[in-house]
Design a protein around this motif. Structure first.
Motif, PDB file in Angstrom:
ATOM      1  N   LEU A  67       0.955  -1.182  -0.048  1.00 56.54           N
ATOM      2  CA  LEU A  67      -0.026  -0.276  -0.008  1.00 56.54           C
ATOM      3  C   LEU A  67       1.069   1.062  -0.006  1.00 56.54           C
ATOM      4  CD1 LEU A  67      -2.650  -1.361   2.306  1.00 56.54           C
ATOM      5  CD2 LEU A  67      -2.726  -0.969   0.365  1.00 56.54           C
ATOM      6  N   TYR A  70      -0.999   6.745  -1.717  1.00 56.90           N
ATOM      7  CA  TYR A  70      -1.695   6.763  -3.655  1.00 56.90           C
ATOM      8  C   TYR A  70      -3.311   5.628  -3.011  1.00 56.90           C
ATOM      9  CZ  TYR A  70      -0.571  11.593  -5.135  1.00 56.90           C
ATOM     10  OH  TYR A  70      -0.645  12.313  -4.812  1.00 56.90           O
ATOM     11  N   THR A  71      -2.559   4.367  -3.761  1.00 58.44           N
ATOM     12  CA  THR A  71      -3.183   3.045  -3.242  1.00 58.44           C
ATOM     13  C   THR A  71      -3.286   2.841  -1.163  1.00 58.44           C
ATOM     14  OG1 THR A  71      -2.986   2.815  -5.529  1.00 58.44           O
ATOM     15  CG2 THR A  71      -3.890   1.275  -3.883  1.00 58.44           C
ATOM     16  N   GLY A  74      -6.297  -1.827  -0.082  1.00 60.74           N
ATOM     17  CA  GLY A  74      -5.755  -2.950  -1.178  1.00 60.74           C
ATOM     18  C   GLY A  74      -6.335  -3.909  -1.128  1.00 60.74           C
ATOM     19  N   HIS A 324     -10.785   5.743 -15.522  1.00 59.75           N
ATOM     20  CA  HIS A 324     -10.183   4.158 -15.144  1.00 59.75           C
ATOM     21  C   HIS A 324     -11.028   3.699 -16.055  1.00 59.75           C
ATOM     22  CE1 HIS A 324     -13.681   2.397 -12.259  1.00 59.75           C
ATOM     23  NE2 HIS A 324     -11.816   2.038 -11.627  1.00 59.75           N
ATOM     24  N   VAL A 383      -9.166  -1.725  -5.934  1.00 56.35           N
ATOM     25  CA  VAL A 383      -7.670  -1.377  -6.406  1.00 56.35           C
ATOM     26  C   VAL A 383      -7.768  -0.474  -7.790  1.00 56.35           C
ATOM     27  CG1 VAL A 383      -5.689  -2.270  -6.667  1.00 56.35           C
ATOM     28  CG2 VAL A 383      -7.104  -3.224  -5.192  1.00 56.35           C
ATOM     29  N   LEU A 386      -8.020   3.650  -6.774  1.00 53.11           N
ATOM     30  CA  LEU A 386      -7.259   4.509  -6.742  1.00 53.11           C
ATOM     31  C   LEU A 386      -6.018   4.551  -6.865  1.00 53.11           C
ATOM     32  CD1 LEU A 386      -7.342   2.244  -3.101  1.00 53.11           C
ATOM     33  CD2 LEU A 386      -8.229   5.043  -3.794  1.00 53.11           C
ATOM     34  N   SER A 387      -5.945   3.975  -8.685  1.00 51.64           N
ATOM     35  CA  SER A 387      -4.540   4.147  -9.014  1.00 51.64           C
ATOM     36  C   SER A 387      -5.220   5.428 -10.649  1.00 51.64           C
ATOM     37  CB  SER A 387      -4.554   2.683 -10.075  1.00 51.64           C
ATOM     38  OG  SER A 387      -3.971   1.877  -9.895  1.00 51.64           O
ATOM     39  N   TRP A 400       3.037   3.548  -5.948  1.00 54.61           N
ATOM     40  CA  TRP A 400       1.583   4.430  -6.382  1.00 54.61           C
ATOM     41  C   TRP A 400       0.590   4.320  -6.896  1.00 54.61           C
ATOM     42  CZ3 TRP A 400       2.716   9.205  -2.455  1.00 54.61           C
ATOM     43  CH2 TRP A 400       3.447   9.437  -2.116  1.00 54.61           C
ATOM     44  N   HIS A 402       0.922   1.788  -9.118  1.00 54.34           N
ATOM     45  CA  HIS A 402       0.241   0.334  -9.502  1.00 54.34           C
ATOM     46  C   HIS A 402       0.422  -0.850  -8.341  1.00 54.34           C
ATOM     47  CE1 HIS A 402      -0.191   1.828 -13.221  1.00 54.34           C
ATOM     48  NE2 HIS A 402       1.333   2.461 -13.893  1.00 54.34           N
ATOM     49  N   TYR A 403      -0.468  -0.215  -7.674  1.00 52.14           N
ATOM     50  CA  TYR A 403      -0.487  -1.002  -6.135  1.00 52.14           C
ATOM     51  C   TYR A 403      -0.057  -3.017  -6.846  1.00 52.14           C
ATOM     52  CZ  TYR A 403      -2.662  -3.978  -2.724  1.00 52.14           C
ATOM     53  OH  TYR A 403      -3.168  -4.939  -1.194  1.00 52.14           O
TER      54      TYR A 403
END
Lengths: 463, 305
Positions: A67, A70-71, A74, A324, A383, A386-387, A400, A402-403
Motif C-alpha cells: 500500500l 495513493y493506493t 488494497g 479508470h 484497487v 485508486l490508481s 503508488w 500500480h499497487y
C-alpha cells in the motif's frame, strides 16, 4: 454409567422407529477421519502463517504491504468486502427462502448459517487487520462520530453478527437436546457442551412455540440488516469522489453480487458434504438444480447491475471515469477484468442455463469459479480506482499508482480465508450439517420420537 | 458578567502559563514517557505566584511547585484561534516550479521525502492550452469530505477554518485519504525514522510533530507559526510571492511583501477554487495562470506525464 446406557438402549428400541434411528445416525456430527485431520492441519498451518505475518505487521506497520499514500486501500479492504458479501448467504437461504415457504431449503439452512457466521466473524477481523492503529480500536466506541459510514458499518455488522449467531443457534437447540440425550460414546467436553447449549430443552409444546416464534422474528429482521451490512459497506466507496465508486448504484450492485457469491458457496458446501458424508439423500439432484437456478437468477441480476455500473459511465466517458474505465477495458487491468467478467459471470450464466449445467459436479465447478471470480471482482472494485487520483500525478512514484500486494499481505489474506474455512470445519464437528428436527418433520416422521423421555434423563445426567 | 469571569480566568491561566514558562520548566508539555515532576526534589525558590484555586479563591504557591499541565493541546487545539478565518490564495501566474515552498515545508515539518504535503503538479486544462505549475496544499475545505468520513473525530474542522488531525486519536483506517479528492493526505506506514530531537518533541496537532506510526498527516496551514504572528513556511519561502495567506474576516492576505484586500484580489484576478463542482468549498483560492512573465519549463519528472 453402564446402567444408564442400557437403560437408554431400552428406550431407544422401544420409542424409536428404524427410520428415525437411521436418520439420526446419518446426521450426527462425525469425528474427523485422516483426511479431515490433514485438512485441518493444512488450514491451521496457513492460518498460523497469516497470524505470524500479522504479528510482523503489528511490529513494523503497514509498510510490509504494497500500500501507498495513493493506493491506500488494497486487498485487505477488498477481502473485507468479499467476506461481508459471503455473510449475506445466511439470510438468503434461511430467511428469504423460509419466509417464501420454499420447503426444499431445509437441508441447506444450517450450512448456509455456518458459512454466514464464519464470514461475518472474519469480516470483522479482516477490517481490523487493515487498521494502522488496531491498538486504538476502542476509539470507535469511545469517540464515535455518527456521520462516518465506518460507524454505521460497525453498528450494522455487529448487529448482523449477533443475529446470524442467534439464527444459527436457535434452530440448533432441539438438535443439541437430541445429541445430549442420545450420544453417549462421545468425549466428555462434547457431552457437556451439548448439555449447556441445549439449555434444558424438553421439546414441550410451549418451548416449541416460543422457539418457532423467535426464529420467525429473526428471519424477518435479519433481512433488512443483511441488506444493510452490504449497502453500508458499499457506501464506504460511494461516499467518496473517486471514479468507479462515485455512483448511486453501488448499494444494490454490491447486494446482488453478495447473494450471487453466497449461493455459489452453498452449492459448493452441498457438493462437498454430499461427497464426504455421503449425503445423497439430502443434497439431491433436485437441490443442485434449484440452487443452480437460484444462482442463475442472482447472476443475471448481478450482470444487470454490472451493465449499469460499467456501461453508463463508459457511455459518457467523463474525465477521470474514462481513465479508470480505459484501464479496466483495455489497459493494465484488462486481462483480470475480462477474465473475471467473462469467466466469473458470463460463462457461468450460460452454463447454468442448461439442464446439464445444473448437475451437481458441473454446478460445483461453476460455483467454485464464481467464488474465485467474486474475490477478484472485489479487487477490481477497490484497487484500480485508486490508481486514478483526481489530481495530476507529477512526481508520484509508479508504485503508488500500480499497487501490487506484497508477499506478507497475500499470506495474511490467505490466512484469513483459511481461518474462515477452519471456523466452518470446527463448527461442523459439533453441529449437524443438516438440521435434524426439521428434516425429520419434512419426512413425515414423528419428531417427538427424536427426543428421549427428557425429564428423567436430565435428572440422570445431572447426578 | 460570566464573560468577565471567563476573561479573568483566561488571564489567570495565561499568566500562570507564562510564569511557569519563565520559571524555566519544560513547556508546553512533557511526553507520555518523560516524567519531569519530581515533587520531592523541589527546591523552593522563595518566589510566590498567585493562582486561582478551583473554588475561586486566590492562593499563593511557590514558583518551584508549578508544573505544566500534561497534554495541554487537546481541549484548545480543536477550537481554533478565535475570531479568525484563515485563507490562502495561490497565484499560478507567478509559480515557476522552484519548489522552495515544498522544501521549506518538508524541512520545517520534518517530513520524510515521500511525504508530499505540498505538491507542485503540472496542470494542463486541455491539449491546446499551455501547461502550468500548480502548488497544492491541504485546502482546509469548509465542507471537508475527510472530516465527514472520520469515524473517531481524529480529523476535525476548527472555527478558524483549519482542518487538523489528532494523531493520538487516529485509528489509521485511511478513509479520509480516499475521501479527499485532492490526495492531500499522507500516511506513516512504518515507525517514522527521524532525528531524536524531533521524535522527542511534545506532540501537538498544530505542529503535526512528531509523526506517529499508523496515522494520517497532511498540510496543517502552520497554525503554530500563525499563533506566533508569522506566515506559514511555504508562504515565507516562496521568492516569487506565489502564496498569499491571511484572514478572511479581516479581508486581507499577504504574500510577505505586499498585503492586499482578499475580496479585491479574487474579484479582479478571477480567483477560483480547485474542483469547485465537488462542493468541498476549499479555503485555498487560485489566481489563473494568465499573463505569465516566464515560459513554462518541464522538469525531469513532468516531461512524460
Amino acid at each position: 454409567m453402564t446402567d444408564l446406557q442400557t437403560e437408554d438402549k431400552l428406550k431407544y428400541s422401544i420409542n424409536t422407529s428404524e427410520k428415525v434411528t437411521s436418520l439420526l445416525d446419518d446426521l450426527y456430527p462425525r469425528p474427523f477421519g485422516t483426511l479431515g485431520k490433514i485438512w485441518i492441519f493444512g488450514l491451521l498451518i496457513f492460518s498460523l502463517l497469516g497470524l505470524y505475518f500479522y504479528l510482523i505487521q503489528l511490529d513494523q506497520g503497514l509498510s510490509i504491504t504494497g500500500l501507498s499514500d495513493y493506493t491506500s486501500w488494497g486487498i485487505y479492504v477488498s477481502n473485507f468486502v468479499f467476506f461481508v458479501a459471503i455473510s449475506l448467504v445466511g439470510s438468503l437461504i434461511s430467511a428469504i427462502l423460509k419466509l417464501t415457504g420454499a420447503e426444499w431449503r431445509t437441508p441447506l439452512t444450517r450450512i448456509s448459517e455456518i458459512i454466514a457466521v464464519s464470514a461475518i466473524i472474519m469480516a470483522g477481523i479482516v477490517i481490523i487487520i487493515d487498521m494502522g492503529r488496531p491498538d486504538r480500536m476502542l476509539n470507535l466506541i469511545f469517540h464515535p462520530r455518527i456521520q462516518s459510514p465506518i460507524i454505521w458499518d460497525v453498528i450494522v455488522i455487529s448487529t448482523y453478527l449477533v443475529l446470524s449467531t442467534l439464527f444459527l443457534y436457535l434452530p440448533l437447540i432441539p438438535d443439541f437436546a437430541i445429541m445430549r440425550d442420545r450420544l453417549k460414546g462421545i468425549p466428555k467436553w462434547q457431552q457437556k457442551l451439548y448439555r449447556v447449549l441445549s439449555i434444558n430443552w424438553k421439546n414441550t409444546e410451549a418451548q416449541k412455540k416460543i422457539l418457532s416464534k423467535a426464529i420467525r422474528i429473526i428471519a424477518i429482521i435479519i433481512i433488512p440488516i443483511a441488506f444493510g451490512i452490504h449497502t453500508v459497506t458499499s457506501w464506504l466507496f460511494a461516499t467518496t469522489f473517486r471514479p468507479g465508486w462515485d455512483s448511486t448504484g453501488v448499494g444494490p450492485y454490491f447486494v446482488a453480487g453478495a447473494f450471487m457469491v453466497g449461493a455459489a458457496c452453498v452449492i459448493c458446501a452441498m457438493f462437498i458434504f454430499k461427497k464426504i458424508y455421503n449425503y445423497k439423500d439430502h443434497f439431491t439432484e433436485k437441490h443442485f438444480d434449484y440452487m443452480s437456478r437460484l444462482l442463475l437468477m442472482l447472476s443475471l441480476i448481478y450482470l444487470y447491475f454490472n451493465i449499469n455500473e460499467y456501461f453508463i459511465p463508459a457511455y459518457k466517458m467523463k474525465g477521470h471515469e474514462s481513465e479508470h474505465l480505459h484501464d479496466l477495458f483495455s489497459g493494465n487491468m484488462a486481462p483480470l477484468f475480462w477474465t473475471v467478467q467473462i469467466g466469473g459471470m458470463l460463462i457461468p450464466i450460460i452454463i447454468l442455463m442448461f439442464n446439464k449445467g445444473r448437475k451437481p459436479l458441473i454446478a460445483f465447478i461453476v460455483s467454485m469459479v464464481i467464488i474465485v471470480g467474486a474475490w477478484f471482482k472485489r479487487y477490481l472494485i477497490v484497487v484500480p480506482t485508486l490508481s486514478y487520483p483526481l489530481i495530476p500525478t507529477t512526481r508520484v512514484p509508479d508504485s503508488w499508482l500500480h499497487y501490487a500486494p506484497s508477499g506478507p499481505e497475500w499470506m495474511i489474506t490467505i490466512g484469513t480465508l483459511t481461518a474462515s474455512l477452519l471456523i466452518i470445519t470446527l463448527l461442523v464437528r459439533i453441529v449437524p450439517v443438516i438440521p435434524i428436527v426439521e428434516t425429520a418433520e419434512d419426512r413425515g416422521l414423528d419428531s417427538q420420537q427424536l427426543f428421549l423421555n427428557t425429564n428423567e434423563h436430565i435428572d440422570a445426567l445431572d447426578n | 458578567m460570566s464573560n468577565n469571569n471567563e476573561a479573568s480566568l483566561e488571564n489567570n491561566r495565561r499568566s500562570f502559563l507564562k510564569k511557569s514558562f519563565f520559571a524555566g520548566l519544560a513547556f508546553p508539555s512533557p511526553t507520555e514517557n518523560d516524567n519531569i515532576f519530581h515533587r520531592d526534589d523541589v527546591l523552593e525558590s522563595g518566589n510566590k505566584v498567585k493562582l486561582l484555586s478551583p473554588d475561586g479563591e486566590i492562593i499563593e504557591i511557590d514558583e518551584a511547585y508549578l508544573k505544566p499541565i500534561p497534554n495541554t493541546y487537546t481541549a484548545k487545539v480543536r477550537e481554533g484561534i478565535p475570531g479568525r478565518k484563515f485563507v490562502m490564495v495561490i497565484d499560478l501566474a507567478q509559480c515557476k516550479n522552484l519548489r522552495k515552498c515544498h522544501d521549506a515545508c518538508e524541512k520545517m515539518h520534518h517530513l520524510t521525502p515521500e511525504k508530499d504535503w505540498l505538491k507542485i503538479v503540472k496542470q494542463q486544462d486541455n491539449d491546446l492550452a499551455s501547461p502550468y505549475w500548480q502548488p497544492t496544499t491541504c485546502f482546509h475545505c469548509d465542507n471537508p469530505p475527510c472530516v465527514k468520513v472520520c469515524p473517531v473525530d481524529a480529523t476535525f474542522k476548527r472555527t478558524d477554518g483549519i482542518v487538523l488531525i489528532d494523531n493520538d486519536r487516529c485509528i489509521g483506517c485511511r478513509f479520509c485519504m480516499v475521501a479527499c479528492p485532492y490526495s492531500a493526505r499522507s500516511f506513516d506506514w512504518s515507525e517514522p525514522v527521524l532525528p531524536l530531537e524531533v521524535l522527542n518533541m511534545p506532540y501537538d496537532p498544530e505542529t503535526s510533530c512528531p509523526p506517529k506510526k499508523g496515522t494520517v498527516s497532511k498540510c496543517d496551514f502552520c497554525p503554530d507559526m500563525v499563533r506566533k504572528g508569522e506566515m506559514p513556511h511555504c508562504v515565507s519561502a516562496c521568492p516569487n510571492g506565489v502564496f498569499y495567506f491571511g484572514d478572511e474576516n479581516e479581508d486581507a492576505v499577504s504574500n510577505g511583501t505586499e498585503t492586499v484586500k482578499l475580496s479585491d484580489l479574487l474579484k479582479e484576478r478571477f480567483g477560483y477554487r480547485y474542483m469547485e463542482d465537488l462542493g468541498t468549498k476549499p479555503r485555498v483560492y487560485y489566481l489563473p495562470p494568465v499573463q505569465r512573465a516566464f515560459p513554462f519549463e518541464d522538469d525531469e519528472y513532468s516531461r512524460n506525464k
